[in-house]
Enzyme design. Structure first.
Site, PDB file in Angstrom:
ATOM      1  N   LYS A   1       0.861  -1.185   0.000  1.00  0.00           N
ATOM      2  CA  LYS A   1       0.000   0.000   0.000  1.00  0.00           C
ATOM      3  C   LYS A   1       0.894   1.230   0.000  1.00  0.00           C
ATOM      4  O   LYS A   1       1.710   1.419   0.904  1.00  0.00           O
ATOM      5  CB  LYS A   1      -0.900   0.000   1.228  1.00  0.00           C
TER       6      LYS A   1
ATOM      7  N   ARG B   1     -10.678  10.010   1.964  1.00  0.00           N
ATOM      8  CA  ARG B   1     -10.530  10.681   3.271  1.00  0.00           C
ATOM      9  C   ARG B   1     -11.628  11.729   3.456  1.00  0.00           C
ATOM     10  O   ARG B   1     -12.039  11.986   4.596  1.00  0.00           O
ATOM     11  CB  ARG B   1      -9.125  11.263   3.399  1.00  0.00           C
TER      12      ARG B   1
ATOM     13  N   LYS C   1       1.294   9.993   5.600  1.00  0.00           N
ATOM     14  CA  LYS C   1       1.429   8.618   6.103  1.00  0.00           C
ATOM     15  C   LYS C   1       2.708   7.951   5.597  1.00  0.00           C
ATOM     16  O   LYS C   1       2.797   6.731   5.521  1.00  0.00           O
ATOM     17  CB  LYS C   1       0.177   7.814   5.709  1.00  0.00           C
TER      18      LYS C   1
ATOM     19  N   GLU D   1       7.458  -6.789   1.264  1.00  0.00           N
ATOM     20  CA  GLU D   1       6.258  -6.617   2.103  1.00  0.00           C
ATOM     21  C   GLU D   1       5.274  -7.770   1.889  1.00  0.00           C
ATOM     22  O   GLU D   1       4.720  -8.322   2.833  1.00  0.00           O
ATOM     23  CB  GLU D   1       5.542  -5.310   1.733  1.00  0.00           C
TER      24      GLU D   1
ATOM     25  N   LYS E   1      -2.186  -1.476  -3.836  1.00  0.00           N
ATOM     26  CA  LYS E   1      -3.055  -0.296  -3.810  1.00  0.00           C
ATOM     27  C   LYS E   1      -2.223   0.956  -3.898  1.00  0.00           C
ATOM     28  O   LYS E   1      -1.218   1.029  -3.196  1.00  0.00           O
ATOM     29  CB  LYS E   1      -3.825  -0.334  -2.491  1.00  0.00           C
TER      30      LYS E   1
ATOM     31  N   SER F   1     -10.190   5.720  -4.602  1.00  0.00           N
ATOM     32  CA  SER F   1     -11.136   6.824  -4.763  1.00  0.00           C
ATOM     33  C   SER F   1     -10.684   7.878  -5.776  1.00  0.00           C
ATOM     34  O   SER F   1     -11.489   8.371  -6.560  1.00  0.00           O
ATOM     35  CB  SER F   1     -11.393   7.472  -3.401  1.00  0.00           C
TER      36      SER F   1
ATOM     37  N   TYR G   1     -14.982   1.149  -6.937  1.00  0.00           N
ATOM     38  CA  TYR G   1     -16.255   1.871  -6.784  1.00  0.00           C
ATOM     39  C   TYR G   1     -17.088   1.772  -8.064  1.00  0.00           C
ATOM     40  O   TYR G   1     -18.224   2.230  -8.099  1.00  0.00           O
ATOM     41  CB  TYR G   1     -15.976   3.338  -6.423  1.00  0.00           C
TER      42      TYR G   1
HETATM   43  C1  PBG Z   1      -7.530   3.435   5.624  1.00  0.00           C
HETATM   44  C2  PBG Z   1      -7.762   3.274   4.171  1.00  0.00           C
HETATM   45  C3  PBG Z   1      -7.555   4.222   3.158  1.00  0.00           C
HETATM   46  C4  PBG Z   1      -8.052   3.668   1.988  1.00  0.00           C
HETATM   47  C5  PBG Z   1      -8.508   2.383   2.302  1.00  0.00           C
HETATM   48  N1  PBG Z   1      -8.296   2.147   3.656  1.00  0.00           N
HETATM   49  C6  PBG Z   1      -7.041   5.601   3.218  1.00  0.00           C
HETATM   50  C7  PBG Z   1      -5.679   5.872   3.688  1.00  0.00           C
HETATM   51  O1  PBG Z   1      -4.855   4.967   3.866  1.00  0.00           O
HETATM   52  O2  PBG Z   1      -5.406   7.039   3.950  1.00  0.00           O
HETATM   53  C8  PBG Z   1      -8.102   4.365   0.658  1.00  0.00           C
HETATM   54  C9  PBG Z   1      -9.172   3.914  -0.278  1.00  0.00           C
HETATM   55  C10 PBG Z   1      -9.464   4.853  -1.397  1.00  0.00           C
HETATM   56  O3  PBG Z   1      -8.839   5.917  -1.580  1.00  0.00           O
HETATM   57  O4  PBG Z   1     -10.371   4.527  -2.171  1.00  0.00           O
HETATM   58  N2  PBG Z   1      -6.357   2.957   6.143  1.00  0.00           N
END
Ligand code: PBG
Length: 329
Positions: A196, A206, A223, A239, A254, A280, A319
């Site tokens: 990720k 968010r 992050k 990982e 992701k 998203s 989505y």
């Molecule tokens: C939370 C999480 C996130 C997403 C999925 N789980 C956001 C992040 O890590 O800040 C993102 C999903 C998306 O953008 O569609 N840990």
């Protein structure tokens, strides 16, 4: 060699094209992310995700029945937590009667055969918008794992089929698997967000959950100390292999489109199913360009989903799941 070989013969018409097509999209490919809020009769559109909604539990029930009837058989649940329930430890995540726990039961009651996966990370519950506990400007690793394991157990007890840790702490899969085993949840699976990346494509998500890192002194604004550097490739394999050793049943990459080289690398190396999350921001880009009339929404959507599958995805969280299923019939 030309003229003995003419590749265009296999592209002559739709009959031959569909016969030799290497990758076919079906409803079985999809995992549908769902956003859940408190309240009754709530179906709120997310501003930066046109035609995507947050549902209260009563309408969630309706939505999952509709998904099931369309052939969509798995959901990935996220909750929007009221501000007054947030703190640094994310303790609300462990509430047996919390929104997530009730959402799991709601889905299972409405459609018992629906596969229910749950997001495991502290951010929707964290007053700082981080996936772990913040201490002296740092995100604590092992202390966070202890909560993530309890959170996973709580989801398993509520009836989740899979937990999906999206936090990127080191060793969390081992900790979660160990606690689930100790407590007898041998059949609760783990889908690990293994590779990720610290991506700017999570912005609309968010917004949807009001879960962005807060802009407060001494709190990390991003992050990057736990999610991966987009420049790295070898690290994604490291990982992912570690997560499999620690007990992950499914691994995930992701975001999607920008990381399909990583998906192929992982697909070639591992022997567990590989999931890809088209996030998203990827959704928002297509919606925005289509709204302006600059891109053909359906064609671009299908092309991107096809590309994700071709890269090696066994499972696609997107989505667009409903839109795609309507399109492919
Ligand atoms: C939370 C999480 C996130 C997403 C999925 N789980 C956001 C992040 O890590 O800040 C993102 C999903 C998306 O953008 O569609 N840990």
């Amino acid at each position: 060699m030309y003229p003995l070989r003419r590749n265009r013969r296999l592209r002559t018409n739709e009959a031959i094209r569909s016969m030799v097509r290497e990758n076919i999209i079906t409803p079985n490919d999809f995992l549908v992310p769902l956003f859940v809020v408190e309240g009754k009769g709530v179906k709120e559109e997310i501003a930066s995700m046109p035609n995507y909604y947050r549902y209260s539990l009563d309408l969630l029930e309706k939505e999952v029945k509709e998904l099931w009837n369309m052939g969509l058989k798995s959901v990935l649940l996220f909750v929007k937590v009221p501000d007054n329930l947030k703190n640094n430890q994310g303790t609300e995540a462990l509430n047996p009667d919390g929104l997530m726990q009730r959402a799991i039961k709601t889905v299972k009651n409405a459609v018992p055969d629906m596969l229910v996966m749950t997001d495991v990370a502290l951010d929707p519950y964290s007053s700082f918008g981080h996936d772990g506990i913040v201490h002296n400007g740092k995100i604590l690793n092992d202390e966070t794992n202890a909560i993530l394991s309890e959170m996973s157990l709580s989801h398993a007890r509520a009836g989740a089929d899979f937990v999906a840790p999206s936090d990127m702490m080191d060793g969390r899969i081992f900790e979660i698997r160990s606690l689930l085993e100790d407590e007898g949840f041998h059949n609760t699976g783990i889908m690990a967000y293994s590779a990720k990346y610290a991506s700017a494509f999570y912005g609309p998500f968010r917004d949807a959950l009001d879960s962005a890192p807060v802009d407060v002194k001494d709190i990390p604004k991003d992050k990057k100390a736990y999610q991966m550097d987009p420049a790295n490739r070898i690290e994604a394999l490291r990982e992912t292999k570690m997560d499999i050793e620690e007990g992950a049943d499914i691994v995930m990459v992701k975001p999607g489109l920008c990381y399909l080289d990583i998906v192929r690398d992982i697909k070639n190396e591992v022997e567990v199913p590989v999931a890809v999350y088209q996030v998203s921001g990827e959704y928002a880009m297509i919606k925005a360009a289509a709204e302006k009339g600059w891109l053909d929404h359906d064609a671009v959507m299908l092309e991107q989903i096809t590309a994700i599958k071709r890269s090696g995805a066994d499972i696609i969280a997107t989505y667009f799941a409903k839109d795609i299923v309507k399109l492919i019939g």
